[in-house]
Design a protein around this motif. Structure first.
Motif, mmCIF file in Angstrom:
data_model
loop_
_atom_site.group_PDB
_atom_site.id
_atom_site.type_symbol
_atom_site.label_atom_id
_atom_site.label_comp_id
_atom_site.label_asym_id
_atom_site.label_seq_id
_atom_site.Cartn_x
_atom_site.Cartn_y
_atom_site.Cartn_z
ATOM 1 N N LEU A 64 0.852 -1.182 0.000
ATOM 2 C CA LEU A 64 0.000 0.000 0.000
ATOM 3 C C LEU A 64 0.888 1.232 0.000
ATOM 4 C CD1 LEU A 64 -3.078 0.676 2.256
ATOM 5 C CD2 LEU A 64 -1.122 2.198 2.414
ATOM 6 N N ALA A 65 0.437 2.276 -0.685
ATOM 7 C CA ALA A 65 1.060 3.595 -0.599
ATOM 8 C C ALA A 65 -0.059 4.601 -0.394
ATOM 9 C CB ALA A 65 1.846 3.921 -1.864
ATOM 10 N N GLY A 66 0.131 5.509 0.518
ATOM 11 C CA GLY A 66 -0.916 6.473 0.824
ATOM 12 C C GLY A 66 -1.150 6.540 2.310
ATOM 13 N N TRP A 67 -2.261 7.174 2.690
ATOM 14 C CA TRP A 67 -2.496 7.503 4.093
ATOM 15 C C TRP A 67 -3.096 6.379 4.907
ATOM 16 C CZ3 TRP A 67 -4.572 11.962 1.060
ATOM 17 C CH2 TRP A 67 -3.551 12.884 0.800
ATOM 18 N N GLY A 68 -3.120 5.209 4.359
ATOM 19 C CA GLY A 68 -3.610 4.062 5.102
ATOM 20 C C GLY A 68 -4.963 3.606 4.614
ATOM 21 N N GLY A 69 -5.236 2.324 4.827
ATOM 22 C CA GLY A 69 -6.487 1.750 4.392
ATOM 23 C C GLY A 69 -6.381 0.245 4.363
ATOM 24 N N LEU A 76 1.951 9.508 -11.456
ATOM 25 C CA LEU A 76 3.068 10.131 -10.763
ATOM 26 C C LEU A 76 2.507 11.040 -9.672
ATOM 27 C CD1 LEU A 76 6.204 10.541 -10.745
ATOM 28 C CD2 LEU A 76 5.808 12.589 -12.119
ATOM 29 N N TRP A 77 2.796 10.713 -8.414
ATOM 30 C CA TRP A 77 2.401 11.576 -7.302
ATOM 31 C C TRP A 77 3.444 12.678 -7.152
ATOM 32 C CZ3 TRP A 77 0.586 8.248 -2.505
ATOM 33 C CH2 TRP A 77 -0.362 7.311 -2.934
ATOM 34 N N TYR A 78 2.974 13.916 -7.002
ATOM 35 C CA TYR A 78 3.884 15.047 -6.787
ATOM 36 C C TYR A 78 3.571 15.664 -5.427
ATOM 37 C CZ TYR A 78 6.142 19.624 -7.453
ATOM 38 O OH TYR A 78 6.898 20.766 -7.290
ATOM 39 N N TRP A 79 4.427 15.377 -4.454
ATOM 40 C CA TRP A 79 4.330 15.903 -3.085
ATOM 41 C C TRP A 79 5.123 17.198 -3.015
ATOM 42 C CZ3 TRP A 79 7.932 13.870 1.249
ATOM 43 C CH2 TRP A 79 7.630 14.498 2.471
ATOM 44 N N PRO A 117 -5.998 8.098 -5.777
ATOM 45 C CA PRO A 117 -5.156 9.030 -5.013
ATOM 46 C C PRO A 117 -4.544 8.354 -3.793
ATOM 47 C CG PRO A 117 -7.445 9.342 -4.408
ATOM 48 C CD PRO A 117 -7.442 8.289 -5.478
ATOM 49 N N ALA A 118 -4.051 9.199 -2.837
ATOM 50 C CA ALA A 118 -3.377 8.675 -1.656
ATOM 51 C C ALA A 118 -4.338 8.327 -0.535
ATOM 52 C CB ALA A 118 -2.354 9.698 -1.141
ATOM 53 N N GLY A 119 -5.597 8.741 -0.657
ATOM 54 C CA GLY A 119 -6.573 8.483 0.391
ATOM 55 C C GLY A 119 -7.748 7.670 -0.105
ATOM 56 N N SER A 120 -8.717 7.445 0.807
ATOM 57 C CA SER A 120 -9.936 6.683 0.508
ATOM 58 C C SER A 120 -9.628 5.308 -0.060
ATOM 59 C CB SER A 120 -10.839 7.461 -0.461
ATOM 60 O OG SER A 120 -11.189 8.719 0.063
ATOM 61 N N ILE A 121 -8.574 4.673 0.484
ATOM 62 C CA ILE A 121 -8.170 3.341 0.034
ATOM 63 C C ILE A 121 -9.063 2.295 0.708
ATOM 64 C CG2 ILE A 121 -6.264 1.664 0.050
ATOM 65 C CD1 ILE A 121 -4.349 4.093 0.147
ATOM 66 N N PRO A 122 -9.634 1.331 -0.016
ATOM 67 C CA PRO A 122 -9.437 1.012 -1.437
ATOM 68 C C PRO A 122 -10.548 1.522 -2.361
ATOM 69 C CG PRO A 122 -10.493 -0.841 -0.387
ATOM 70 C CD PRO A 122 -10.352 0.233 0.674
ATOM 71 N N ASP A 181 -5.194 16.814 -4.975
ATOM 72 C CA ASP A 181 -5.780 15.912 -3.994
ATOM 73 C C ASP A 181 -7.102 16.483 -3.483
ATOM 74 O OD1 ASP A 181 -6.131 14.724 -1.124
ATOM 75 O OD2 ASP A 181 -4.700 13.424 -2.137
ATOM 76 N N PRO A 182 -8.162 15.664 -3.458
ATOM 77 C CA PRO A 182 -9.470 16.187 -3.064
ATOM 78 C C PRO A 182 -9.726 16.207 -1.567
ATOM 79 C CG PRO A 182 -9.679 13.915 -3.774
ATOM 80 C CD PRO A 182 -8.230 14.294 -3.981
ATOM 81 N N SER A 183 -8.754 15.752 -0.743
ATOM 82 C CA SER A 183 -9.035 15.571 0.686
ATOM 83 C C SER A 183 -8.730 16.790 1.540
ATOM 84 C CB SER A 183 -8.217 14.387 1.215
ATOM 85 O OG SER A 183 -6.832 14.706 1.280
ATOM 86 N N TYR A 184 -8.288 17.882 0.945
ATOM 87 C CA TYR A 184 -7.833 19.037 1.729
ATOM 88 C C TYR A 184 -8.788 19.493 2.829
ATOM 89 C CZ TYR A 184 -4.025 19.959 -1.638
ATOM 90 O OH TYR A 184 -2.909 19.882 -2.417
ATOM 91 N N PRO A 185 -10.078 19.632 2.548
ATOM 92 C CA PRO A 185 -10.957 20.198 3.587
ATOM 93 C C PRO A 185 -10.935 19.424 4.899
ATOM 94 C CG PRO A 185 -12.063 20.176 1.469
ATOM 95 C CD PRO A 185 -10.806 19.393 1.288
ATOM 96 N N SER A 186 -10.695 18.103 4.836
ATOM 97 C CA SER A 186 -10.715 17.291 6.049
ATOM 98 C C SER A 186 -9.330 16.797 6.463
ATOM 99 C CB SER A 186 -11.634 16.078 5.841
ATOM 100 O OG SER A 186 -11.165 15.286 4.758
#
Length: 358
Positions: free
Chosen positions: A91-96, A281-284, A311-316, A199-204
């Motif tokens: 997995l890559a991203g914020w967890g899931g 390609l993720w660009y951090w 993206p990096a969130g909402s996995i899977p 990334d669409p997760s900014y608000p939260s």
């Protein structure tokens, strides 16, 4: 007669913070690899300019307590993150959850010790194999690293193997973080033609409190919509005193490569990779605005990370919905060859693809 001079040097007689490490170098490059911790590459030095292109984390990162320690909530990836270059899987991203296995940030492969085997070592060529077996997931990961005399590129041949009797989902990432002096004004980033989204997760997501880009916005590289109603040229770098933290995803890549060039130090660094399986390609963009732990605003760096999903969130769920989640059948394997190297920025000119090995 004396032995022939070794133009390519390979030595496993090193330790760093108590873990086994390997030095690999020729006339042009020097790599320092933590095979005792994730197979992390923590130095990729261009000898002509004496510049290490990789970024080092500012915090006192911790070595895993056990060489077979798996990823749990008690062992966060960032606590043990030295910067540099990691392989992240499954997995890559914020967890899931992947195939029912729950992970925090970035999976477990970067938290494990890797076995090392020298496959070849002559005056003109060195080839090293790193291997690990995940603890919480039935995957083996193998990486072969080859460096040749006189070259300014390194070839990485990577392989993921599903040892289970059932098909398994996965996200696989080359987590490459670059920093000063390569990164920063007046350097620039070159990418092939691609569609992108913020990334669409900014608000939260408190990590991106200091974002400059419109959450979820779609655009064509490199001009991104800003929160102020204007635009940002993502091929350029903001001032070193900026307070910015953003992440985007470049998809529909017309080719698999990127380059960062800095004419001020006459240095470029580039990576070429297959878009199958690394379709994104993720660009951090951590330009002083990552104020959460463990960075606290101390880092000015980027991550340019070939990844199999987004993206990096909402996995899977998000990756299943957009079709980027990959599945590896029982006993199957997936392979990829990635090439990374340095070059003189002054020789690039206005070419859209500056990588000299293309």
């Amino acid at each position: 007669m004396g032995s022939a001079r070794q133009n390519v040097r390979l030595s496993g007689d090193y330790q760093f913070k108590g873990v086994d490490a390997t030095l690999l170098e020729n006339e042009n490059l020097r790599l320092f690899i933590l095979d005792g911790k994730g197979g992390d590459i923590i130095e990729f030095r261009d000898k002509r300019t004496d510049v290490d292109v990789l970024w080092r984390s500012p915090h006192d990162w911790q070595v895993p307590d056990s060489p077979r320690l798996s990823a749990t909530d008690d062992t966060p990836w960032e606590t043990q993150y030295p910067g540099g270059w990691q392989i992240n899987a499954p997995l890559a991203g914020w967890g899931g959850s992947v195939s029912g296995t729950q992970y925090p940030l970035h999976g477990e492969s970067a938290l494990l010790a890797w076995d090392t085997e020298v496959l070849a070592h002559t005056a003109n060529r060195a080839r090293l194999r790193l291997s690990t077996e995940l603890v919480r997931y039935p995957f083996e990961i193998h990486r072969e690293i080859e460096l040749r005399a006189g070259e300014s590129t390194v070839e990485f041949r990577d392989r993921l193997v599903n040892t289970a009797d059932v098909p398994l989902e996965y996200i696989w990432q080359q987590h490459i973080a670059l920093g000063p002096p390569l990164v920063g004004p007046p350097a620039s980033i070159s990418l092939p033609d691609s569609s992108c989204y913020v990334d669409p997760s900014y608000p939260s997501n408190p990590t991106f409190e200091h974002h400059r880009l419109e959450p979820g916005a779609k655009f064509t590289w490199p001009t991104a919509p800003g929160t102020d109603g204007g635009t940002a040229d993502l091929s350029r770098f903001p001032p070193r005193d900026a307070t910015i933290h953003d992440q985007i995803y470049a998809t529909d890549l017309s080719a698999g490569w990127y380059a960062v060039t800095n004419p001020e130090i006459d240095l470029g660094f580039g990576v070429s990779f297959p878009t199958d399986p690394f379709e994104c390609l993720w660009y951090w963009q951590a330009f002083g605005g990552a104020e959460v732990s463990p960075y606290f605003g101390r880092n000015y760096n980027i991550g340019l990370e070939p990844t199999t999903a987004h993206p990096a969130g909402s996995i899977p769920d998000a990756q299943r919905e957009n079709g980027s989640m990959k599945i590896l059948g029982p006993g199957e394997e997936v392979t990829a060859t990635v090439t990374a190297g340095t070059f003189g920025a002054d020789a690039v000119g206005d070419r859209p693809d500056p990588l000299p090995w293309h």
